[in-house]
Design a protein around this motif. Structure first.
Motif, PDB file in Angstrom:
ATOM      1  N   VAL A  60       0.925  -1.100  -0.015  1.00  0.00           N
ATOM      2  CA  VAL A  60       0.000   0.000   0.108  1.00  0.00           C
ATOM      3  C   VAL A  60       0.885   1.206  -0.054  1.00  0.00           C
ATOM      4  CG1 VAL A  60      -1.733   1.250   1.268  1.00  0.00           C
ATOM      5  CG2 VAL A  60      -1.977  -1.220   1.031  1.00  0.00           C
ATOM      6  N   THR A  61       2.040   1.272   0.920  1.00  0.00           N
ATOM      7  CA  THR A  61       2.804   2.312   0.732  1.00  0.00           C
ATOM      8  C   THR A  61       3.660   2.469  -0.760  1.00  0.00           C
ATOM      9  OG1 THR A  61       3.412   2.028   3.025  1.00  0.00           O
ATOM     10  CG2 THR A  61       4.919   3.322   2.064  1.00  0.00           C
ATOM     11  N   LEU A  62       4.020   1.522  -1.427  1.00  0.00           N
ATOM     12  CA  LEU A  62       4.548   1.452  -2.542  1.00  0.00           C
ATOM     13  C   LEU A  62       3.184   2.292  -3.647  1.00  0.00           C
ATOM     14  CD1 LEU A  62       6.822   1.293  -4.439  1.00  0.00           C
ATOM     15  CD2 LEU A  62       6.013  -1.214  -4.604  1.00  0.00           C
ATOM     16  N   LEU A  63       2.188   1.505  -3.326  1.00  0.00           N
ATOM     17  CA  LEU A  63       1.108   2.202  -4.233  1.00  0.00           C
ATOM     18  C   LEU A  63       0.922   3.583  -4.164  1.00  0.00           C
ATOM     19  CD1 LEU A  63      -1.263   1.439  -6.287  1.00  0.00           C
ATOM     20  CD2 LEU A  63      -2.839   0.879  -4.180  1.00  0.00           C
ATOM     21  N   LYS A  64       0.965   4.212  -2.954  1.00  0.00           N
ATOM     22  CA  LYS A  64       0.624   5.454  -2.655  1.00  0.00           C
ATOM     23  C   LYS A  64       1.957   6.451  -3.253  1.00  0.00           C
ATOM     24  CE  LYS A  64      -1.325   5.156   2.220  1.00  0.00           C
ATOM     25  NZ  LYS A  64      -1.106   5.179   3.486  1.00  0.00           N
ATOM     26  N   GLU A  65       3.191   5.781  -3.060  1.00  0.00           N
ATOM     27  CA  GLU A  65       4.357   6.546  -3.864  1.00  0.00           C
ATOM     28  C   GLU A  65       4.376   6.727  -5.116  1.00  0.00           C
ATOM     29  OE1 GLU A  65       8.522   4.843  -4.785  1.00  0.00           O
ATOM     30  OE2 GLU A  65       8.151   4.627  -2.656  1.00  0.00           O
ATOM     31  N   TRP A  66       3.674   5.534  -5.855  1.00  0.00           N
ATOM     32  CA  TRP A  66       3.747   5.565  -7.494  1.00  0.00           C
ATOM     33  C   TRP A  66       2.564   6.362  -7.670  1.00  0.00           C
ATOM     34  CZ3 TRP A  66       3.940  -0.320  -8.616  1.00  0.00           C
ATOM     35  CH2 TRP A  66       5.356  -0.680  -8.590  1.00  0.00           C
ATOM     36  N   GLY A  67       1.366   6.567  -6.968  1.00  0.00           N
ATOM     37  CA  GLY A  67       0.318   7.591  -7.164  1.00  0.00           C
ATOM     38  C   GLY A  67       0.960   8.985  -7.086  1.00  0.00           C
ATOM     39  N   GLY A  68       1.309   9.067  -5.785  1.00  0.00           N
ATOM     40  CA  GLY A  68       1.789  10.470  -5.915  1.00  0.00           C
ATOM     41  C   GLY A  68       3.051  11.268  -6.665  1.00  0.00           C
ATOM     42  N   ALA A  69       3.756  10.306  -7.216  1.00  0.00           N
ATOM     43  CA  ALA A  69       4.839  10.864  -8.290  1.00  0.00           C
ATOM     44  C   ALA A  69       4.292  10.614  -9.490  1.00  0.00           C
ATOM     45  CB  ALA A  69       5.913   9.850  -8.171  1.00  0.00           C
ATOM     46  N   GLY A  70       2.944  10.368  -9.757  1.00  0.00           N
ATOM     47  CA  GLY A  70       2.374  10.407 -11.161  1.00  0.00           C
ATOM     48  C   GLY A  70       2.771   8.999 -11.841  1.00  0.00           C
ATOM     49  N   LEU A  71       3.273   8.186 -11.222  1.00  0.00           N
ATOM     50  CA  LEU A  71       3.828   6.770 -11.830  1.00  0.00           C
ATOM     51  C   LEU A  71       2.813   5.652 -12.024  1.00  0.00           C
ATOM     52  CD1 LEU A  71       7.438   6.628 -10.204  1.00  0.00           C
ATOM     53  CD2 LEU A  71       6.564   7.480 -12.647  1.00  0.00           C
ATOM     54  N   LEU A  72       1.517   5.830 -11.546  1.00  0.00           N
ATOM     55  CA  LEU A  72       0.564   5.031 -11.319  1.00  0.00           C
ATOM     56  C   LEU A  72      -0.239   4.931 -13.025  1.00  0.00           C
ATOM     57  CD1 LEU A  72      -0.005   2.940  -9.478  1.00  0.00           C
ATOM     58  CD2 LEU A  72      -2.293   4.614  -8.752  1.00  0.00           C
ATOM     59  N   THR A  73       0.623   4.456 -13.859  1.00  0.00           N
ATOM     60  CA  THR A  73       0.103   4.696 -15.240  1.00  0.00           C
ATOM     61  C   THR A  73      -0.358   3.351 -15.720  1.00  0.00           C
ATOM     62  OG1 THR A  73       2.578   3.993 -16.018  1.00  0.00           O
ATOM     63  CG2 THR A  73       1.662   6.505 -16.114  1.00  0.00           C
ATOM     64  N   MET A  74      -0.325   2.408 -14.905  1.00  0.00           N
ATOM     65  CA  MET A  74      -0.978   0.864 -15.148  1.00  0.00           C
ATOM     66  C   MET A  74      -1.715   0.411 -13.966  1.00  0.00           C
ATOM     67  SD  MET A  74       2.146   1.320 -13.453  1.00  0.00           S
ATOM     68  CE  MET A  74       2.590   0.848 -11.812  1.00  0.00           C
ATOM     69  N   PRO A  75      -2.873  -0.593 -14.282  1.00  0.00           N
ATOM     70  CA  PRO A  75      -3.583  -0.826 -13.562  1.00  0.00           C
ATOM     71  C   PRO A  75      -2.611  -1.810 -12.312  1.00  0.00           C
ATOM     72  CG  PRO A  75      -3.954  -2.227 -15.225  1.00  0.00           C
ATOM     73  CD  PRO A  75      -3.098  -1.090 -15.671  1.00  0.00           C
ATOM     74  N   VAL A  76      -3.258  -1.836 -10.896  1.00  0.00           N
ATOM     75  CA  VAL A  76      -2.500  -2.553  -9.925  1.00  0.00           C
ATOM     76  C   VAL A  76      -3.481  -3.386  -9.157  1.00  0.00           C
ATOM     77  CG1 VAL A  76      -1.292  -2.399  -7.839  1.00  0.00           C
ATOM     78  CG2 VAL A  76      -0.829  -0.841  -9.656  1.00  0.00           C
ATOM     79  N   ASP A 124     -10.901  -3.130   5.280  1.00  0.00           N
ATOM     80  CA  ASP A 124     -10.331  -1.981   5.430  1.00  0.00           C
ATOM     81  C   ASP A 124      -9.290  -1.499   4.608  1.00  0.00           C
ATOM     82  OD1 ASP A 124     -12.333  -1.469   7.204  1.00  0.00           O
ATOM     83  OD2 ASP A 124     -11.056  -1.539   9.300  1.00  0.00           O
ATOM     84  N   THR A 125      -8.242  -2.994   4.701  1.00  0.00           N
ATOM     85  CA  THR A 125      -7.064  -3.007   3.841  1.00  0.00           C
ATOM     86  C   THR A 125      -7.341  -2.692   2.516  1.00  0.00           C
ATOM     87  OG1 THR A 125      -5.768  -4.282   5.606  1.00  0.00           O
ATOM     88  CG2 THR A 125      -4.841  -3.980   3.377  1.00  0.00           C
ATOM     89  N   ALA A 126      -8.519  -3.377   2.084  1.00  0.00           N
ATOM     90  CA  ALA A 126      -8.877  -3.522   0.431  1.00  0.00           C
ATOM     91  C   ALA A 126      -9.313  -2.129   0.305  1.00  0.00           C
ATOM     92  CB  ALA A 126      -9.814  -4.700   0.210  1.00  0.00           C
ATOM     93  N   VAL A 127     -10.201  -1.623   1.094  1.00  0.00           N
ATOM     94  CA  VAL A 127     -10.721  -0.276   0.669  1.00  0.00           C
ATOM     95  C   VAL A 127      -9.592   0.835   0.716  1.00  0.00           C
ATOM     96  CG1 VAL A 127     -12.183   1.794   1.788  1.00  0.00           C
ATOM     97  CG2 VAL A 127     -13.109  -0.896   1.743  1.00  0.00           C
ATOM     98  N   GLU A 128      -8.411   0.955   1.704  1.00  0.00           N
ATOM     99  CA  GLU A 128      -7.614   1.576   1.476  1.00  0.00           C
ATOM    100  C   GLU A 128      -6.876   1.842   0.266  1.00  0.00           C
ATOM    101  OE1 GLU A 128      -3.782   3.114   4.213  1.00  0.00           O
ATOM    102  OE2 GLU A 128      -4.411   1.011   4.550  1.00  0.00           O
ATOM    103  N   ALA A 129      -6.560   0.091  -0.217  1.00  0.00           N
ATOM    104  CA  ALA A 129      -5.640   0.137  -1.449  1.00  0.00           C
ATOM    105  C   ALA A 129      -6.513   0.734  -2.621  1.00  0.00           C
ATOM    106  CB  ALA A 129      -5.486  -1.506  -1.712  1.00  0.00           C
ATOM    107  N   THR A 130      -7.767   0.475  -2.782  1.00  0.00           N
ATOM    108  CA  THR A 130      -8.589   0.969  -4.038  1.00  0.00           C
ATOM    109  C   THR A 130      -8.551   2.388  -3.922  1.00  0.00           C
ATOM    110  OG1 THR A 130     -10.592   0.483  -2.590  1.00  0.00           O
ATOM    111  CG2 THR A 130     -10.062  -1.047  -4.081  1.00  0.00           C
ATOM    112  N   LYS A 131      -8.668   3.086  -2.542  1.00  0.00           N
ATOM    113  CA  LYS A 131      -8.673   4.484  -2.520  1.00  0.00           C
ATOM    114  C   LYS A 131      -7.479   5.099  -2.860  1.00  0.00           C
ATOM    115  CE  LYS A 131      -8.292   6.277   1.702  1.00  0.00           C
ATOM    116  NZ  LYS A 131      -8.394   6.646   3.173  1.00  0.00           N
ATOM    117  N   PHE A 132      -6.445   4.264  -3.055  1.00  0.00           N
ATOM    118  CA  PHE A 132      -4.997   5.018  -3.453  1.00  0.00           C
ATOM    119  C   PHE A 132      -4.757   4.546  -4.833  1.00  0.00           C
ATOM    120  CE2 PHE A 132      -4.484   5.427   1.096  1.00  0.00           C
ATOM    121  CZ  PHE A 132      -4.065   6.981   1.119  1.00  0.00           C
ATOM    122  N   GLY A 133      -5.629   3.747  -5.506  1.00  0.00           N
ATOM    123  CA  GLY A 133      -5.475   3.496  -6.810  1.00  0.00           C
ATOM    124  C   GLY A 133      -5.521   1.942  -7.423  1.00  0.00           C
ATOM    125  N   ALA A 134      -5.579   1.097  -6.424  1.00  0.00           N
ATOM    126  CA  ALA A 134      -5.757  -0.174  -6.898  1.00  0.00           C
ATOM    127  C   ALA A 134      -7.030  -0.512  -7.510  1.00  0.00           C
ATOM    128  CB  ALA A 134      -5.388  -1.358  -5.611  1.00  0.00           C
TER     129      ALA A 134
END
Length: 245
Positions: free
Chosen positions: A61-77, A87-97
């Motif tokens: 989840v931390t890596l997912l946030k990092e990619w999203g914040g840096a504009g690197l989430l150009t692919m589905p995760v 709660d973990t699943a909801v948090e992950a989808t909130k940050f782009g999964a």
């Protein structure tokens, strides 16, 4: 086919997912931690990432946030976890999964999630241009229909469009008919081997070289299937090349 990055600190999980997805014709990149995942993402620019949540250095989840914040989430995760909570699943989808898979991951759920992720992110195909005809003579676009899950499907254009023959599977000049004739005036073992070879070649062509799907279709264990195909002299490399196209 797609390039898929699998990020998981468990060797067994990486090996299993790599084998299954390779059989489907995908190119697989592997990483066991966040550092390797960053390097692999930069190097291969994957079409999809399967990302484990619990890893020893930096969690998913931390890596997912990092990619999203840096504009690197150009692919589905797609997130994975053996100890996940709602709660973990909801948090992950909130940050782009876009999906969450709970371990142990079944074959059907994995393939369905990967297929849906790739379909959602695939760019729309432009309509082919019609050259040399005046505007009044150009064919009208074919309307699409919706089946069950809402996937648009174009009406059938006839068997000749894809280059396949009725009752057969394959592409180009190599088409295997679902009905074939066999020479019966020969020893039983030779006749049986000829039938089995044609049978497996037909299903390999039908499933685009996917050993996983052929094993399910024929009811054989994968190891037994590999051994059987090798014994019959079935050319697996040809089917692998076909799957990559």
């Amino acid at each position: 086919m797609a390039t898929i990055l699998v990020v998981d600190d468990e060797l067994g999980i990486r090996a299993l997912l790599s084998e299954i997805l390779s059989d489907e014709g995908h190119t697989i990149e592997l990483a066991e931690n966040a550092a390797q995942a960053r390097a692999a993402r930069e190097r291969s620019r994957p079409d999809l990432v399967l990302l484990d949540i619990w890893m020893p250095d930096v969690d998913g989840v931390t890596l997912l946030k990092e990619w999203g914040g840096a504009g690197l989430l150009t692919m589905p995760v797609i997130m994975m976890s053996g100890h996940g909570t709602i709660d973990t699943a909801v948090e992950a989808t909130k940050f782009g999964a876009i999906a969450f898979l709970e371990k142990p991951i079944t074959l059907q759920k994995l393939l369905r999630a990967v297929e849906q992720a790739l379909v959602k992110t695939a760019p729309p195909r432009p309509a082919p241009a019609v050259v040399g005809l005046p505007s009044y003579a150009r064919p009208e676009p074919v309307p699409s229909m919706s089946l069950g899950g809402g996937m648009p499907v174009a009406p059938s254009q006839g068997a000749g469009v894809s280059g396949h023959l009725p009752g057969g599977v394959g592409s180009g000049n190599h088409v295997l008919a679902s009905e074939q004739s066999f020479e019966l005036d020969r020893p039983l073992r030779e006749a049986r081997d000829a039938f089995e070879k044609s049978y497996f070649e037909f299903h390999l062509a039908k499933e685009n070289g996917s050993m996983t799907r052929v094993a399910e279709k024929t009811g054989l264990e994968r190891t037994h299937l590999y051994r059987k195909l090798k014994q019959l002299g079935v050319d697996l490399s040809r089917n692998k090349r076909g799957a990559g196209g």
